[in-house]
Motif scaffolding. Sequence first.
Motif, short mmCIF file in Angstrom:
data_model
loop_
_atom_site.label_atom_id
_atom_site.label_comp_id
_atom_site.label_asym_id
_atom_site.label_seq_id
_atom_site.Cartn_x
_atom_site.Cartn_y
_atom_site.Cartn_z
N GLN A 45 15.91 -19.04 2.90
CA GLN A 45 15.10 -18.63 1.75
C GLN A 45 15.87 -17.75 0.77
N PHE A 46 16.92 -17.08 1.29
CA PHE A 46 17.64 -16.12 0.44
C PHE A 46 18.78 -16.76 -0.35
N GLY A 148 29.66 1.77 1.09
CA GLY A 148 28.82 0.70 1.60
C GLY A 148 27.74 1.22 2.51
N GLY A 149 27.03 0.30 3.11
CA GLY A 149 25.94 0.64 4.02
C GLY A 149 25.19 -0.62 4.37
N SER A 150 23.91 -0.62 4.07
CA SER A 150 23.12 -1.82 4.35
C SER A 150 22.38 -2.26 3.09
N ILE A 151 22.03 -3.54 3.07
CA ILE A 151 21.25 -4.08 1.97
C ILE A 151 20.09 -4.87 2.57
N VAL A 152 18.88 -4.52 2.15
CA VAL A 152 17.68 -5.18 2.67
C VAL A 152 17.16 -6.13 1.60
N LEU A 153 16.92 -7.36 2.01
CA LEU A 153 16.49 -8.40 1.07
C LEU A 153 15.07 -8.84 1.41
N LYS A 154 14.25 -8.91 0.36
CA LYS A 154 12.89 -9.45 0.53
C LYS A 154 12.68 -10.54 -0.53
N LYS A 155 12.32 -11.72 -0.06
CA LYS A 155 12.10 -12.84 -0.98
C LYS A 155 10.62 -12.93 -1.32
N TYR A 156 10.32 -13.22 -2.57
CA TYR A 156 8.92 -13.41 -2.95
C TYR A 156 8.85 -14.29 -4.20
N GLU A 162 11.09 -17.50 -8.37
CA GLU A 162 11.67 -16.94 -7.15
C GLU A 162 12.32 -15.59 -7.45
N LYS A 163 11.96 -14.61 -6.67
CA LYS A 163 12.52 -13.27 -6.89
C LYS A 163 13.05 -12.68 -5.58
N LEU A 164 13.90 -11.72 -5.75
CA LEU A 164 14.52 -11.04 -4.60
C LEU A 164 14.44 -9.53 -4.81
N LYS A 165 13.83 -8.86 -3.87
CA LYS A 165 13.76 -7.40 -3.93
C LYS A 165 14.88 -6.84 -3.05
N TYR A 192 14.87 0.37 -5.39
CA TYR A 192 14.66 -1.07 -5.33
C TYR A 192 15.09 -1.74 -6.64
N PHE A 193 15.77 -2.86 -6.49
CA PHE A 193 16.09 -3.72 -7.63
C PHE A 193 15.30 -5.02 -7.45
N GLU A 194 14.69 -5.49 -8.49
CA GLU A 194 13.98 -6.77 -8.43
C GLU A 194 14.77 -7.79 -9.24
N LEU A 195 15.31 -8.74 -8.53
CA LEU A 195 16.19 -9.74 -9.15
C LEU A 195 15.46 -11.08 -9.26
N THR A 196 15.82 -11.82 -10.28
CA THR A 196 15.22 -13.15 -10.49
C THR A 196 16.28 -14.21 -10.18
N ARG A 197 15.82 -15.27 -9.53
CA ARG A 197 16.78 -16.32 -9.19
C ARG A 197 17.17 -17.07 -10.46
#
Lengths: 199, 483
Positions: A45-46, A148-156, A162-165, A192-197
């Motif tokens: 999905q990502f 660096g560190g971690s990146i958490v992805l949420k699809k919606y 289609e967007k990605l938080k 949070y960044f809200e990205l568009t596909r």
Amino acid sequence: MKTIILLLAITLAITCNSQIINLKDLDGSRITNAYYKDVDNELNQFEGTYQYTNGDDELTIVLKKFENSNIADYAEDLLTGELKYKKNGVVLFDNLSKINDNLPNKYFHDICGNTLITNGARPICNDCLPNQWRARLIFFGRSNNDNGGSIVLKKYIENGVEKLKVFIQYIALPVDINDPDPLPVLIPGSQYFELTRIF
Amino acid sequence: MFVSISDILYYFYKQKHLYMKQLSSTFYLFFLMVCFLSFFSSCEVDKEFLDAKDSGKQMKRQISFQKFKQEIGKVSFGNQLSISAAGTGRTLEEFEIDTTLVKALETDKVVYTMKLEPKFEVADGKFYNLVVYKDNFDEIIKNIIEIHPQSELLGNTEPEIGTYLENSLKEIIYSSRLAPVEAPLCVAVDYQYLCYCGNHREGFCEGYCAAGFRWVPVLISVYCTSGGGESIPDEGYGGSSGDNGENFMLDPVLPSFDDVTPCQQISLLMQPYNANMKPKIQVLGEYTSNNSSSEFGFEFSKNSSGEFYNSPVVSSLTTGNIVKTRVGGDFYAAGHNHTPEIISIFSWSDIFMFFTLYDKAASYNKDDVTYFLVAKNCFTCAENNVYALKVDNFTQLRNKINSTLNNSNTMGMSFSQKIQYAESYYMEKFKSDMNQSQLESVFLEYFNNFGFSIYKANPELTNWSKLSLSGNPISPVVSNPCN
């Protein structure tokens, strides 16, 4: 007859040594010769290219899934990614094209990992769908002044788009008093960044 | 029965001419061993006299509990004590006598002191002495003195111990003579020490002294009345015997530096006379309670002279939400909080920070190295959780850190990338909602045998408890309060 027995033995040996474990069952350990598989194709999905713009600032992320990647004594499905970051109209780094590099070790992409987390995992997702899975990957931040560190992805999906938080959490490293201060991060963290596909 | 070395040697001298030929080499060897052991097993220290008039007395001695019982004339003297709740104004408190050391001080009467181990939680570094003597009517009097330090014991020299005791609050919380009466039984307690030039006692350490001035010995003078509150007559040593026979001088038994556990070291760091970390942790707690989206942190350092420095609590907003923590030099302690977006327990990179803090700390600060975390388990949770880490076995910690960072999966990665990789594996254990007990349990399981311990504070930051796995799946974490 000997050939059949040999084939059976080889098949048996392969079967015994390639235990398949669902990525949803990762627990911080690894079993030798196991295959950590995205059984439910949650990582799919990502995949794609996503973009966030705010005035002259721009964050673009491209994500690609690799199956059966094998760098150690086990195999795993992985989601990898690269980034482009523009601040005040100036491109600070652009590694998007590296997503197609055939790296033997996928962890040399700037984003890599396969941890699937539930809604209750930190950061807690209050607007996730029930039983929705997010991805928590490593963000190495090589071009981000090595922060660096971690990146958490949420699809919606929002209005059919289609967007990605995205949430980046940086790791604090010790600063030796005899060393120069580390360079600052370029991409802001803990927001949070809200990205568009776009692709 | 005590046999002195001279007795044995004299006996041996007398006998050897008569019986030497009959003595086997084995017996000769046995005799030498007895002499050797007698020499090194003697518990008594050299007698130290306070004044010329004290000659003939057995002034300061360190004796065994057994010898104390013989001298006081009560062989059944038990090693357990309890203060009855009735009449003392205190709750029931129980103690066990530390029988490893009894100090005896003979002035006008022989006063014995020994350390008491409380069986209840003790806050703020307080310690207790049992003081025993016989009054003029040959009755055994027992007093319990509570000593509440207000400064840090910086060393074992007499002036250092003197300053430490002088600054301490001292109170007799129990007296067998006066009980039961309303506490405090006696508040007029003072510390005294004496100045010597060579072997001559001086009033003050002033003027010229070719041999050099020295302070001797450490004494607490207690002037008790049933009403309490009277001051000690300013007559120095020698005027200790009052009309009511309640005055006495004692030689306190202090807690040993070696006895201070990591658990107690954390409590010490909270004290105003020590690093005074409590206010900093409280500030972190306020930010955490307010669900600040930014992390905050502080640093502490201490130089070789024992002078403390600390940073203000700083926000990580200016650094992209990375709390800057310096290591090396005089830095030895630090703390930070976790926002509600992060697990409310130490992360793997926090453990690496703690490891480096210890690794780079100056040798004189190693024992004090502590790393704090303030976090709460949910956005609406009322209470924060405050944790601290202390090293138990640094070699073990180093080996575990190295083996986690350096493996076939991380070949070719930079140091920071290896830490990010390790963090990722660790975080796989926190991929669903967990309550605080579950978080603690996972943390303890993951870092089992890493050579460090985790401690948790009570809400007031006055007491700390060591967390460990219980082995019971229903209640997997056990909390052992520091005593």
